[in-house]
Scaffold this active site. Structure first.
Site, short mmCIF file in Angstrom:
data_model
loop_
_atom_site.label_atom_id
_atom_site.label_comp_id
_atom_site.label_asym_id
_atom_site.label_seq_id
_atom_site.Cartn_x
_atom_site.Cartn_y
_atom_site.Cartn_z
N SER A 172 -2.79 23.60 -13.01
CA SER A 172 -4.33 23.71 -12.63
C SER A 172 -4.89 24.49 -13.65
O SER A 172 -5.26 24.20 -14.86
CB SER A 172 -4.23 24.17 -11.05
OG SER A 172 -5.58 24.29 -10.47
N ASP A 232 -3.22 13.20 -7.31
CA ASP A 232 -4.20 14.42 -7.38
C ASP A 232 -5.42 13.77 -7.87
O ASP A 232 -5.68 13.18 -8.71
CB ASP A 232 -3.68 15.37 -8.30
CG ASP A 232 -4.45 16.64 -8.60
OD1 ASP A 232 -5.26 16.79 -7.79
OD2 ASP A 232 -4.58 17.36 -9.48
N HIS A 282 -1.48 17.62 -6.55
CA HIS A 282 -2.13 18.65 -7.57
C HIS A 282 -1.05 19.51 -8.06
O HIS A 282 -0.87 19.59 -9.43
CB HIS A 282 -3.06 19.41 -7.10
CG HIS A 282 -3.87 20.33 -7.81
ND1 HIS A 282 -4.30 19.87 -9.20
CD2 HIS A 282 -4.00 21.61 -8.06
CE1 HIS A 282 -4.76 21.10 -10.04
NE2 HIS A 282 -4.74 22.11 -9.27
#
Lengths: 480, 480
Positions: free
Chosen positions: B186, B401, B457
């Site tokens: 991320s 995601d 994600h």
């Protein structure tokens, strides 16, 4: 006066029905119907009305179509009547009954022996009367008394199903007034619109027998519709789901001019691109691209999987006993085997009143065993005709199905050139986005299209809660 | 002779390390490190080496960065050393430790009280030495002794993390020889390439202290990389996953010229298209588009969900106790709450040797509480620089995601203009397609890109088996 006339008409209709019924019941074969109070594997009496039976169709009624009928658990008099077909062609409607919309299914914690049954949630028969039909002949428990009877095709089968429906309604005149719908998934996308059209024009012309079927519309899930469009859409679908790279997709699109079905008739470069695409998709579960590929026919060079496959082929009972409920749900192929174990049990066949000696080994999908010719390459023309009627249609797509991708389905729906009545929007169940929908109209005709987010080929198998909510709303004339 | 010289060099290096260590250990704060033998909620002694500690960085070492270090359970001497960061910015590395790659996690059958811990499968520490770092300051248990210390940004934080790493290695000279990797997911997509570049050029220049970090490469999962590219790719992603219609997508593409980020600066039609798109995506779980949206901040007009949300906000323990393991897995937001309950327990803090009074309420993601400026809008330039080194990189994307869609990630990778070394192909775990991969090179540089099919994600949270297999192969220099 008008009311009296209507009442008289109703009486006449009922009498005609009764007369035809008496006529028909003179043949002992054609009237075979049994109310099933208990089922092997289910504890106690069934808390719903289940009937099975045969209806003879075709020449000399040599084709005996088997059905399962469940009355609505709400109000069988007022609730719609749905004739439901399954795909293949050759898949038994017992698959729809158990794994999609029927009131019972298998307990997936399997310990060997006869699979046990339990009531299930989100059964469509809570609010619908459903006739589950084993068609075409050779499917499930349907059979033919002659060898020629087994040879069939799309036209012949659609005509036989329609004949079945008329005869069934003659035998069940109390359902003649119910709103009538025809539905099914997968390959049913070919016969359903054909049958709907037959019923529609027949009732316009005044067919024989004059039954006044109260036809309202049709429902199709991930329907096979146009051999070319459906198959061709697998390539853009695979690209969208990032199973093939942007580069390869762009190359194939250019080299094949967007036609991936006739790749070998196109350029060599196109053919090689399409081969590369096929290689990339080889081990993908085409029914739900996120599920593991649990079929045991594809030879994957992986010892662990091969062992599983061998064990499954040699001793399915032992194999299934070792699996958890989770694996069964995830590997629909394993879950399906329970139906085979169940339907081939002697007590089960007796309980279902399957005629002895009419059927060898029962297969959930008797794909290779049918003498069936797929001679209707596209049913789009039927949809186009129906879009000029006052009927209503619900078409839905599990959006992770690569066998009949939503892309192709949307493409042929667009080709009908209907008017967009409601624009694309999310539809919800339990506060969550269950998929997206849009609605088209053409004068009195209305078509609702919906995706079921995350669902595979037979959407209710993957998203039962969402699918039942969708069906329930649509049948009640609500918006999704 | 060469060997003798090498041995001498090693000895010198070790001595330097020792010297620096002695130097550093004169400050009692900077050397805080504790070996943790037991953890509240885990039965018995931990069957792995866990160390926690603080390393002071920045001016007067006012910033105290907290870490968890787990030694490889295979061969800590030979296995790589990985510095792992989490995203946010502001998410504690305990999230990566518990939910991604660490050796223990929560038992998801929660009955109230302190959540219990259990060993978990597919832990990366089976074969890797991992330093889990709470950074930037204000994240997890990291804190500052001064108010100004809390004010930070991408550059400052990257520099502090690098400083941390050097000091940590000085304190742990036995790991100086191990292959070193920097990784994260991320938002770590911003600092990781910055830190890697710092280390790389520093060691080329001969930084101070001269540590000869044995840097080999970096790993990033669904990394935030370029604010524009990442965000802009959400629209084509949503279209591919059929969350927005073909018509709306085509309209937006034309009206916005493919730029959906600056929609309001474009035409009115573009702005209205983008608004319509945002409306369609409003209730979609951006982390995994097929999962329900379980956040309790979005106001959805649904009574059932509102009740859940209220119950969750008012009494998380009771709420969580009512949930099954399945719901926890499906609603990562619920599962995350266990870490909050655990990390805010007094015994836990004591066991972890968290300094008393340095931290108020521990948040898994302290997003709003940071005084952080995101001043690096794009880390693509860093990747481009690194692609001229002899390092190796693994970039992977959970392909479901929508927060950092694979489309954007592939776009910036393509912009590096590397040479395609291995073409797009499926990669497998346990005989199943786990995703797709391709490999690029640029002289000695090698970048492996992989999708993780069906993952959201933070991919290992969704597909732990697949992700660990991927990591293990890549770290062992095998092909995926």
């Amino acid at each position: 006066m008008a009311e009296a006339a209507a009442a008289q008409h109703q009486l006449l209709l009922a009498c005609t029905g009764l007369l035809l019924l008496l006529l028909v019941s003179s043949s002992s074969v054609a009237t075979a119907r049994s109310i099933i109070k208990t089922l092997p594997g289910f504890p106690g009496e069934l808390p719903f009305y289940l009937e099975t039976g045969y209806v003879g169709v075709g020449e000399n009624e040599s084709v005996q179509l088997f059905y399962y009928f469940v009355k609505s658990q709400r109000n069988p008099v007022l609730d719609p009547l749905v004739l439901w077909l399954t795909g293949g062609p050759g898949c038994s409607t017992l698959s729809a009954f158990f794994y999609e919309s029927g009131p019972v299914s298998f307990n997936l914690t399997y310990n060997g022996g006869l699979p046990t049954l339990e009531l299930k949630e989100y059964t469509w028969t809570e609010t619908l009367n459903i006739i589950y039909l084993d068609a075409p002949v050779g499917t499930g428990f349907s059979y033919s008394t002659t060898q020629e009877g087994y040879t069939t095709d799309d036209y012949k089968s659609a005509a036989q199903i329609y004949e079945f429906l008329k005869k069934w309604l003659i035998q069940h005149p109390e359902f003649l007034k119910n709103n009538l719908y025809i539905g099914g998934d997968s390959y049913s996308g070919i016969p359903v619109p054909m049958i709907v059209q037959d019923i529609y024009y027949d009732s316009e012309r005044g067919g024989s027998p004059r039954l006044n079927l109260n036809l309202q519309g049709y429902v199709l899930g991930n329907p096979v519709t146009d051999a070319y469009i459906d198959k061709n859409s697998r390539v853009p679908f695979a690209h969208r789901l990032t199973l093939i790279s942007d580069g390869l997709y762009e190359s194939a699109k250019a080299n094949c001019n967007g036609d991936y079905v006739n790749a070998n008739a196109s350029s060599e470069q196109c053919e090689s691109d399409v081969q590369e695409i096929e290689e990339l998709l080889r081990d993908i579960n085409i029914q739900q691209i996120l599920d593991p590929d649990c079929t045991f026919s594809s030879p994957i060079p992986n010892e662990e999987k091969s062992n599983l496959q061998r064990s499954l082929a040699e001793n399915p009972t032992d194999f299934l006993s070792q699996l958890g409920e989770e694996t069964m749900y995830f590997c629909h192929d394993y879950m399906y085997i329970l139906s085979e174990t169940w339907a081939n049990n002697r007590d089960v066949r007796e309980a279902l009143h399957v005629r002895e000696g009419t059927k060898g080994y029962w297969k959930r999908c008797n794909i290779s065993g049918l003498a069936y010719t797929e001679d209707v390459i596209s049913s789009v023309a039927y949809h186009r005709n129906l879009s000029k009627t006052g009927l209503r249609a619900l078409i839905y797509s599990g959006d992770h199905d690569m066998s009949v991708p939503h892309i192709g389905t949307q493409q042929w729906i667009d080709s009908l050139n209907l008017t967009l009545a409601d624009t694309w929007r999310a539809w919800y169940t339990e506060g969550q986005v269950a998929g997206y929908t849009k609605r088209y109209t053409n004068d009195d005709f209305a078509l609702t299209y919906a995706t079921v987010k995350g669902a595979g080929h037979v959407a209710p198998e993957y998203k039962p809660q969402q699918c039942y909510a969708m069906l329930k709303r649509w049948f009640a004339y609500y918006q999704l």
